[in-house]
Design an enzyme around this catalytic site. Structure first.
Site, PDB file in Angstrom:
ATOM      1  N   HIS A 167       0.821  -1.228   0.000  1.00 55.77           N
ATOM      2  CA  HIS A 167       0.000   0.000   0.000  1.00 55.77           C
ATOM      3  C   HIS A 167       0.843   1.262   0.000  1.00 55.77           C
ATOM      4  CE1 HIS A 167      -3.985  -1.917   0.906  1.00 55.77           C
ATOM      5  NE2 HIS A 167      -3.148  -2.919   1.082  1.00 55.77           N
ATOM      6  N   ASP A 375       3.530   9.652  -0.550  1.00 57.80           N
ATOM      7  CA  ASP A 375       2.377   8.840  -0.158  1.00 57.80           C
ATOM      8  C   ASP A 375       2.106   7.818  -1.254  1.00 57.80           C
ATOM      9  OD1 ASP A 375       0.091   7.943   1.170  1.00 57.80           O
ATOM     10  OD2 ASP A 375      -0.602   9.965   1.640  1.00 57.80           O
TER      11      ASP A 375
HETATM   12  P1  ADP Z   1      -3.020   6.529   5.315  1.00 55.90           P
HETATM   13  O1  ADP Z   1      -3.399   5.197   4.798  1.00 55.90           O
HETATM   14  O2  ADP Z   1      -1.565   6.819   5.242  1.00 55.90           O
HETATM   15  O3  ADP Z   1      -3.565   6.842   6.663  1.00 55.90           O
HETATM   16  P2  ADP Z   1      -4.935   7.528   3.331  1.00 55.90           P
HETATM   17  O4  ADP Z   1      -5.303   8.920   2.972  1.00 55.90           O
HETATM   18  O5  ADP Z   1      -4.667   6.634   2.186  1.00 55.90           O
HETATM   19  O6  ADP Z   1      -3.712   7.615   4.340  1.00 55.90           O
HETATM   20  O7  ADP Z   1      -6.125   6.871   4.145  1.00 55.90           O
HETATM   21  C1  ADP Z   1      -6.577   7.439   5.340  1.00 55.90           C
HETATM   22  C2  ADP Z   1      -7.945   6.867   5.686  1.00 55.90           C
HETATM   23  O8  ADP Z   1      -8.235   7.188   7.037  1.00 55.90           O
HETATM   24  C3  ADP Z   1      -9.049   7.489   4.850  1.00 55.90           C
HETATM   25  O9  ADP Z   1     -10.022   6.509   4.547  1.00 55.90           O
HETATM   26  C4  ADP Z   1      -9.616   8.574   5.770  1.00 55.90           C
HETATM   27  O10 ADP Z   1     -10.998   8.834   5.585  1.00 55.90           O
HETATM   28  C5  ADP Z   1      -9.399   7.993   7.134  1.00 55.90           C
HETATM   29  N1  ADP Z   1      -9.144   9.087   8.100  1.00 55.90           N
HETATM   30  C6  ADP Z   1      -8.168  10.007   8.042  1.00 55.90           C
HETATM   31  N2  ADP Z   1      -8.258  10.874   9.063  1.00 55.90           N
HETATM   32  C7  ADP Z   1      -9.316  10.490   9.781  1.00 55.90           C
HETATM   33  C8  ADP Z   1      -9.943  10.982  10.989  1.00 55.90           C
HETATM   34  N3  ADP Z   1      -9.476  12.040  11.670  1.00 55.90           N
HETATM   35  N4  ADP Z   1     -11.014  10.320  11.446  1.00 55.90           N
HETATM   36  C9  ADP Z   1     -11.480   9.234  10.793  1.00 55.90           C
HETATM   37  N5  ADP Z   1     -10.943   8.726   9.673  1.00 55.90           N
HETATM   38  C10 ADP Z   1      -9.873   9.336   9.182  1.00 55.90           C
HETATM   39  C1  G6P Z   2      -1.158   3.090   6.286  1.00 54.55           C
HETATM   40  C2  G6P Z   2      -0.500   1.743   6.108  1.00 54.55           C
HETATM   41  C3  G6P Z   2      -1.350   0.658   6.759  1.00 54.55           C
HETATM   42  C4  G6P Z   2      -1.623   1.006   8.217  1.00 54.55           C
HETATM   43  C5  G6P Z   2      -2.251   2.406   8.311  1.00 54.55           C
HETATM   44  C6  G6P Z   2      -2.498   2.853   9.734  1.00 54.55           C
HETATM   45  O1  G6P Z   2      -2.374   3.070   5.620  1.00 54.55           O
HETATM   46  O2  G6P Z   2      -0.328   1.485   4.724  1.00 54.55           O
HETATM   47  O3  G6P Z   2      -0.698  -0.590   6.689  1.00 54.55           O
HETATM   48  O4  G6P Z   2      -2.463   0.061   8.809  1.00 54.55           O
HETATM   49  O5  G6P Z   2      -1.404   3.339   7.669  1.00 54.55           O
HETATM   50  O6  G6P Z   2      -1.338   2.742  10.504  1.00 54.55           O
HETATM   51  P1  G6P Z   2      -1.262   1.829  11.800  1.00 54.55           P
HETATM   52  O7  G6P Z   2       0.182   1.799  12.162  1.00 54.55           O
HETATM   53  O8  G6P Z   2      -2.130   2.530  12.804  1.00 54.55           O
HETATM   54  O9  G6P Z   2      -1.808   0.484  11.444  1.00 54.55           O
END
Ligand code: ADP
Ligand code: G6P
Length: 479
Positions: A167, A375
């Site tokens: 991912h 990202d």
């Molecule tokens: P990462 O996987 O690195 O966290 P992404 O943008 O790909 O970044 O995915 C983040 C996910 O988490 C999205 O589905 C988003 O809606 C959710 N998210 C991000 N911030 C919040 C928050 N404060 N509360 C709830 N969900 C969140």
């Molecule tokens: C990114 C990574 C995931 C991970 C998520 C949240 O989306 O690709 O593998 O699960 O961040 O991070 P955490 O360490 O809380 O699982």
């Protein structure tokens, strides 16, 4: 692809985290909450639809609960002791591999005890997957925490088809070469039949490394290993467009969006950031650009407000604690310098929100700021686009996200250059409504065509599970 719990599951996802976290408030009973991050957001609809099993960790150290069913999925918790959390999760996964795979945005630490724990925990995940998978099942392993699992699982269960999806970005060859035990990591991935990445460059880096480090002979998008063929390709991940669309059409969510705007100051334009609090997300750079725009007089506290939502993440790791301190200092600085009594230029929310509240925020925003330094994809950008049925709202998007390759009608910026972020914000704020509609229209077409369903079907078909998805859909459609 139905399931038969007696002989195991025909479709099994293996990821570090289960889709739900176990939460206990004091002495009260425990409950389950959706776990953070894009991996879970993306995969949950797929596993639910396939009625599959999900092998992963609950997010709490200690004994794992018994397997249970929730929301049409079978969950098989894998235990992590406090020491495992320390060495495997916070150490090797999130203080070595995560920063290195994100272009060294922070300095990785290399430690032998972390690597040992990583290997032991990967073996535990492989065993758990081997236990729940039916004969000839499809097992789909996910992300950087489990790079060794495909080879370990193949050893235990040569009958299953194994897919792997990363991912996050896969680093350039020179950076990957810095990893101790780099050959083992590659060999781990080569246990899969199909290795998927967010972008084509990542797949090429991976294949080049099989030549450099293992003297294999990759050709096109494949490489032969021990008489097997491993395919490596890009499958840019997406979101459950229908889920976001449904929420955005809900009158209660729309009402909440109007209420948010009123509460934030009536006709002030709303800039929005929504991220896990992670140093890859460029939150500091965004805050600096916003501060400088206020300082230059390009925007004023009367006209513009910034809401930054930051989900708590990996809070015991020093680099994340330091980031939080720096971000909170930067927010305080801007509010101190440019705030008025009762009216702050930045609203900072160090909290997690439910899906409906997030969508209300997306609807309320004039400009969505997605400025990561690196990202793999960034699902927030895609969620924002999916929410904007009104074809309004501007997306300022970092070129260093996977999403930028698809959403090139956004206001693209170089997130490493504060002046360029400022330019992007101003262009977005000053754009004409017609221009915004044209851009949003294009971006919506893009994400509607390639939603999470398309992504999963594409991957599984290349993995050789063709027809499985359609069969499942037919089954779901039956009364
Ligand atoms: P990462 O996987 O690195 O966290 P992404 O943008 O790909 O970044 O995915 C983040 C996910 O988490 C999205 O589905 C988003 O809606 C959710 N998210 C991000 N911030 C919040 C928050 N404060 N509360 C709830 N969900 C969140
Ligand atoms: C990114 C990574 C995931 C991970 C998520 C949240 O989306 O690709 O593998 O699960 O961040 O991070 P955490 O360490 O809380 O699982």
């Amino acid at each position: 692809m139905g399931t038969d719990a007696g002989d195991g599951y025909e479709f099994v996802v293996v990821a570090n985290r289960l889709p739900v976290d176990e939460v206990t408030d004091g002495d009260g009973p425990h409950r389950w909450e959706r776990s953070p991050g894009g991996l879970v957001s993306a995969l949950q609809p797929v596993v639910r639809q396939m009625r599959g099993a999900w092998v992963g960790w609950t997010g709490s150290a200690g004994e794992a609960p018994d397997p249970f069913d929730i929301d049409g999925m079978h969950l098989r918790p894998v235990p992590l002791s406090a020491e495992d959390v320390d060495l495997y999760y916070e150490g090797q996964s999130n203080a070595t591999i995560w920063p290195l795979f994100h272009d060294l945005v922070e300095q990785p630490t290399h430690r032998r005890d972390w690597r040992r724990a990583y290997e032991a925990v990967n073996r535990r995940f492989a065993r758990a997957a081997a236990e729940v998978a039916a004969p000839n099942a499809t097992v789909w392993v996910h992300d950087y925490q489990l790079l060794l699992v495909p080879a370990m699982l193949r050893e235990l269960r040569p009958d299953v088809r194994i897919g792997f999806f990363l991912h996050i970005p896969f680093p350039p060859v020179e950076l990957f070469m810095q990893l101790p035990r780099r050959r083992e990591l590659l060999q781990g991935l080569l246990g899969a039949d199909l290795v998927g990445f967010q972008g084509a460059l990542a797949a090429q880096n991976f294949l080049r490394l099989t030549r450099l480090l293992l003297e294999l002979g990759p050709k096109d998008d494949r490489v032969e290993v021990d008489g097997r063929t491993v395919v490596a390709r890009a499958f840019p991940i997406s979101i459950d467009v229908a889920e976001v669309d449904q929420l955005a059409a809900d009158p209660a969510v729309q009402q909440r969006a109007r209420q948010l705007r009123t509460e934030l100051g009536g006709d002030r334009r709303l800039l929005l950031g929504v991220d896990r609090l992670d140093y890859t997300k460029g939150i500091e750079q965004r805050l600096e650009a916003h501060h400088d725009l206020l300082a230059d007089g390009e925007i004023s506290n009367d006209d513009v407000v910034l809401v930054q939502v930051a989900t708590p993440s990996r809070q015991r790791i020093a680099q994340y604690q330091q980031l939080r301190e720096r971000v909170e200092r930067a927010v305080g600085r801007t509010n101190g310098e440019f705030g008025d009594v009762g009216r702050a230029p930045v609203h900072y929310l160090f909290q997690s929100f439910g899906r409906a509240e997030l969508v209300a925020l997306y609807l309320a925003a004039d400009v969505m700021l997605v400025t990561p330094l690196r990202d793999g994809m960034n699902l927030v950008a895609k969620e924002f686009v999916a929410a904007r049925r009104d074809e309004q709202g501007a997306l300022v998007l970092s070129e260093f996200t996977g999403a930028a390759a698809e959403l090139d009608d956004a206001f693209l910026i170089n997130a490493h250059d504060t002046d360029d972020i400022k330019r992007g914000i101003l262009e977005a704020l000053n754009a004409e409504s017609r221009d915004l509609t044209a851009r949003m229209h294009q971006m919506r077409e893009q994400i509607r065509a390639y939603d999470i369903d398309y992504w999963a079907r594409d991957f599984l078909e290349v993995l050789g599970v063709s027809g499985a998805h359609e069969a499942e859909q037919a089954e779901t459609a039956q009364p």
